[in-house]
Enzyme design. Sequence first.
Site, short mmCIF file in Angstrom:
data_model
loop_
_atom_site.label_atom_id
_atom_site.label_comp_id
_atom_site.label_asym_id
_atom_site.label_seq_id
_atom_site.Cartn_x
_atom_site.Cartn_y
_atom_site.Cartn_z
CG ASP A 139 -2.03 0.91 1.17
OD1 ASP A 139 -2.64 1.18 2.21
OD2 ASP A 139 -2.31 1.37 0.07
CG ASP A 163 -8.18 1.54 3.83
OD1 ASP A 163 -8.32 2.71 3.43
OD2 ASP A 163 -7.15 0.86 3.63
#
Lengths: 256, 459
Positions: free
Chosen positions: B270, B377
Amino acid sequence: MTLAVFFGCTFIAFGPALGLFLFTIARDPLRIIILIAGAFFWLVSLLLSSLIWFIAVKASDPNDEQLQKGLLIFGVMFSVLLQEAFRFLYYKLLRKAIEGLVALSEDGCSPISIQQMAYVAGVGFGLMSGAFSMINLLADALGPGTVGIYGDSQLYFLTSAFMTMVLIFLHTFWGILFFHGCENRRWWEIAAVVVMHLAVSGSTFCNPLYVGSLVPSYVLMAVAATWAYLLSGGSAQNVRRFLLCLQSGASPQPGS
Amino acid sequence: MMITFMNNSDSEEEPCNERTSLMSAESPPVPSYQDGLQASEAGEAQTHRKRRTGSSHSPNNAADGNMSGSSVPVRESALENEEEELTLKYGAKHVIMLFVPVTLCMIVVVATIKSVRFYTEKNGQLIYTPFSEDTPSVGQRLLNSVLNTIIMISVIVVMTVFLVLLYKYRCYKFIHGWLILSSLMLLFLFTYIYLGEVLKTYNVAMDYPTLILVIWNFGAVGMICIHWKGPLQLQQAYLIMISALMALVFIKYLPEWSAWVILGAISIYDLMAVLCPKGPLRMLVETAQERNEPIFPALIYSSAMMWTVGMAKPDTAARGPSQQTWDTAEDGRENHRSPSHSDSEISETRSPVPTHPIATLEELEEEERGVKLGLGDFIFYSVLVGKAAATASGDWNTTLACFVAILIGLCLTLLLLAVFKKALPALPISITFGLVFYFSTDNLVRPFMDTLASHQLYI
């Protein structure tokens, strides 16, 4: 056991704190963040003190009862001191945050005062401390079993719940006292908080002689409550006016 | 995006005054890939995480790439102070707007894990983690989990790049169809399995007609809410539910050590995908900016509130953006199993000085832009907390510690976003904190607290 005990103990331990949260903290996002950050700081302090205790235990002889007991006492005291140290660190952080908020605000004053932050930080510490003490107990209370079947006290759950409640309150008041002491450079207030915390933790060594731990804790809570109230601007007059429901000027309660 | 659109349209029609000139000054004419521009374009999804969960049931749904990251671009207001104050003021509010859904998702996952046995039973593995962890030696197990992680991350990267290519070459129908298929699977198949297991756990009987009715209604309303129009809160609820379902699938099918290593690796990925210049996520954002399109608005949790009533200016230019907000939120293009993408568009009309001709503009901008966070997320946060609940030897302290750690990570991420005003990934800080707290609480704090509890000592 099961549901009745579970709900009873939950509400004894966390009811007042939940009320405090709902009525004074839940509306304001900034306060919620300060609460969670306070919980986080307490958690970090617990982590470090557990680390020290763990190392000490691993490095020592597991069969030596006295030594283990001594290490436990040391662990508890060290944890208390570390919690207060982290309270101080949190105070420093909140001070910086207030300066930032003041700098950013339109009218030069921060949306939240250091006293309010002290209260919220105290509640944060208290909630996390209470949660860590109580949650596993509550989960066990939900299942089958008999309390004290091996000769231990049968009041285990109940006294734990009461102890948790008093500890949450104490943390709240200690937060106010501590921050006030730091703000006004009164070291003796800070020392008083540390001594009180040590005293309360030390008194739990009397368990299961609950009169030796619960009664002093509640007395200390009353003392801390009065002191915090006076420091926050309260007075006997305010209390009287409040009780008689007289209209008065702002009667500053901690956290309002 | 919506704010940009509004600015352009309004600045042409409104008389030039303080407000509009501020607006137009802030919305640069040419969307090109630049950091400064990113900051001024509202609704920029800087990092998207798109993830598709693969499960052994649906071979045609390959695991998507995970472009993850969250970016919260803060609109630059001409008045620095005001903006910064707004940032902080809205910062706190937006943080809470994210805390609540993240907390809800975690609560659903933890409650399910603790009560429904099915999700903690070992029943095979996904094809993306082919190596088994049932080996006797620690080294072999570690090696297998690392290999599993490498395979999983590669699949994710490939899928992400594939998605970026599809988007670049405007294969919108393909993406559209892909996303619809994936949400169909989630809303119907996984819900059916979940409901079945919950009913089994509580020993409740349900006949097939009722089941069909319930699942059909749930799924159909979900599809409509997510991909088309629907009440905001219902849409939010559905997004939370599908995130929770996805997280549960991951918790069930990922072997233990692999799960932890994958969580760590995904955070690193990420970080790189969002911050590196040639990262797929960054390229996706650039492309979307160049085309002036919103980037995958659906399958992104949005807490935006729309006030379209009481607008003094009835013309379409003013109303267009409002429609836009709804439409883009449900546009098929957004059916990318979206990415973790978080952006906060901060309304600027909170300034205390309203000027009249733009009353409408202000009203429009009075709408809370809210915060958006990609579903990836949600899913990974819930996987972490769920795994902690599942494997931490029945200890609730560990779950609680991970929960607080993740929330604080989220808070810090949003703070950094407000400070740096550029795209930042949402996962690394939270997952790092979560992992650190999981392992330390499970191994260090638990013995300490257990010993204290057995003597009824309090600290």
